[in-house]
Design a protein around this motif. Sequence first.
Motif, PDB file in Angstrom:
ATOM      1  N   ARG A   1      -3.529   1.088  -3.164  1.00  0.00           N
ATOM      2  CA  ARG A   1      -3.838   1.186  -1.741  1.00  0.00           C
ATOM      3  C   ARG A   1      -4.589  -0.054  -1.264  1.00  0.00           C
ATOM      4  O   ARG A   1      -5.374  -0.629  -2.008  1.00  0.00           O
ATOM      5  CB  ARG A   1      -4.702   2.413  -1.477  1.00  0.00           C
ATOM      6  CG  ARG A   1      -3.990   3.713  -1.725  1.00  0.00           C
ATOM      7  CD  ARG A   1      -4.925   4.918  -1.572  1.00  0.00           C
ATOM      8  NE  ARG A   1      -4.202   6.139  -1.799  1.00  0.00           N
ATOM      9  CZ  ARG A   1      -3.978   6.665  -2.998  1.00  0.00           C
ATOM     10  NH1 ARG A   1      -4.445   6.073  -4.079  1.00  0.00           N
ATOM     11  NH2 ARG A   1      -3.285   7.783  -3.111  1.00  0.00           N
TER      12      ARG A   1
ATOM     13  N   CYS B   1       0.842  -1.191   0.000  1.00  0.00           N
ATOM     14  CA  CYS B   1       0.000   0.000   0.000  1.00  0.00           C
ATOM     15  C   CYS B   1       0.879   1.243   0.000  1.00  0.00           C
ATOM     16  O   CYS B   1       1.803   1.358   0.806  1.00  0.00           O
ATOM     17  CB  CYS B   1      -0.905   0.010   1.225  1.00  0.00           C
ATOM     18  SG  CYS B   1      -1.924   1.491   1.386  1.00  0.00           S
ATOM     19  N   LYS B   2       0.595   2.188  -0.899  1.00  0.00           N
ATOM     20  CA  LYS B   2       1.426   3.382  -0.990  1.00  0.00           C
ATOM     21  C   LYS B   2       1.134   4.380   0.130  1.00  0.00           C
ATOM     22  O   LYS B   2       1.906   5.288   0.345  1.00  0.00           O
ATOM     23  CB  LYS B   2       1.298   4.039  -2.356  1.00  0.00           C
ATOM     24  CG  LYS B   2       0.086   4.888  -2.601  1.00  0.00           C
ATOM     25  CD  LYS B   2       0.172   5.494  -3.989  1.00  0.00           C
ATOM     26  CE  LYS B   2      -0.565   6.788  -4.100  1.00  0.00           C
ATOM     27  NZ  LYS B   2      -0.410   7.390  -5.418  1.00  0.00           N
ATOM     28  N   ASP B   3       0.031   4.202   0.860  1.00  0.00           N
ATOM     29  CA  ASP B   3      -0.278   5.096   1.973  1.00  0.00           C
ATOM     30  C   ASP B   3       0.276   4.585   3.304  1.00  0.00           C
ATOM     31  O   ASP B   3       1.002   5.294   3.983  1.00  0.00           O
ATOM     32  CB  ASP B   3      -1.784   5.318   2.098  1.00  0.00           C
ATOM     33  CG  ASP B   3      -2.342   6.227   1.018  1.00  0.00           C
ATOM     34  OD1 ASP B   3      -1.547   6.843   0.279  1.00  0.00           O
ATOM     35  OD2 ASP B   3      -3.575   6.317   0.911  1.00  0.00           O
TER      36      ASP B   3
ATOM     37  N   CYS C   1      -7.216   1.762   3.407  1.00  0.00           N
ATOM     38  CA  CYS C   1      -6.746   3.083   2.963  1.00  0.00           C
ATOM     39  C   CYS C   1      -7.618   3.629   1.837  1.00  0.00           C
ATOM     40  O   CYS C   1      -7.846   4.836   1.754  1.00  0.00           O
ATOM     41  CB  CYS C   1      -5.285   3.018   2.527  1.00  0.00           C
ATOM     42  SG  CYS C   1      -4.138   2.870   3.918  1.00  0.00           S
ATOM     43  N   ARG C   2      -8.138   2.750   0.971  1.00  0.00           N
ATOM     44  CA  ARG C   2      -9.061   3.200  -0.082  1.00  0.00           C
ATOM     45  C   ARG C   2     -10.328   3.770   0.535  1.00  0.00           C
ATOM     46  O   ARG C   2     -10.822   4.827   0.133  1.00  0.00           O
ATOM     47  CB  ARG C   2      -9.413   2.058  -1.034  1.00  0.00           C
ATOM     48  CG  ARG C   2      -8.326   1.697  -2.000  1.00  0.00           C
ATOM     49  CD  ARG C   2      -8.808   0.811  -3.137  1.00  0.00           C
ATOM     50  NE  ARG C   2      -9.644  -0.306  -2.761  1.00  0.00           N
ATOM     51  CZ  ARG C   2      -9.214  -1.551  -2.575  1.00  0.00           C
ATOM     52  NH1 ARG C   2      -7.941  -1.851  -2.740  1.00  0.00           N
ATOM     53  NH2 ARG C   2     -10.044  -2.505  -2.248  1.00  0.00           N
TER      54      ARG C   2
ATOM     55  N   ARG D   1      -9.543   7.100   2.251  1.00  0.00           N
ATOM     56  CA  ARG D   1      -9.353   8.154   1.246  1.00  0.00           C
ATOM     57  C   ARG D   1     -10.688   8.596   0.651  1.00  0.00           C
ATOM     58  O   ARG D   1     -10.938   9.778   0.453  1.00  0.00           O
ATOM     59  CB  ARG D   1      -8.426   7.644   0.148  1.00  0.00           C
ATOM     60  CG  ARG D   1      -8.109   8.654  -0.919  1.00  0.00           C
ATOM     61  CD  ARG D   1      -7.089   8.051  -1.879  1.00  0.00           C
ATOM     62  NE  ARG D   1      -7.037   8.759  -3.118  1.00  0.00           N
ATOM     63  CZ  ARG D   1      -6.196   9.751  -3.378  1.00  0.00           C
ATOM     64  NH1 ARG D   1      -5.358  10.157  -2.443  1.00  0.00           N
ATOM     65  NH2 ARG D   1      -6.200  10.339  -4.550  1.00  0.00           N
TER      66      ARG D   1
END
Length: 92
Positions: free
Chosen positions: A37, A9-11, A41-42, A45
């Motif tokens: 993500r 996950c990039k977050d 996290c999706r 967001r």
Amino acid sequence: MYNDKTLICKDCGSEFEFTASEQEFYAEKGFTNEPQRCKSCRIARKNSNGNNRGERELFDATCADCGKTCKVPFQPRNDRPVYCSDCFANRR
């Protein structure tokens, strides 16, 4: 044809599975990029306030049919009639 993949996950930096069925779904929809993500996290967001969906400005108006005051999401102009939601629905 597809195999489960582990992505980062990039977050939050955690690992998450991109399952074979999800890959197939992405392919059917024509998506070329893998998800960036994890699911949590999706969701975060999507629900955050920074999603460019800020509060809509509403303007006071008077319905051209019934004369009732109402709020509309656009600046009313004098050259066009404005209708409340009930009158607008009846005109359709």
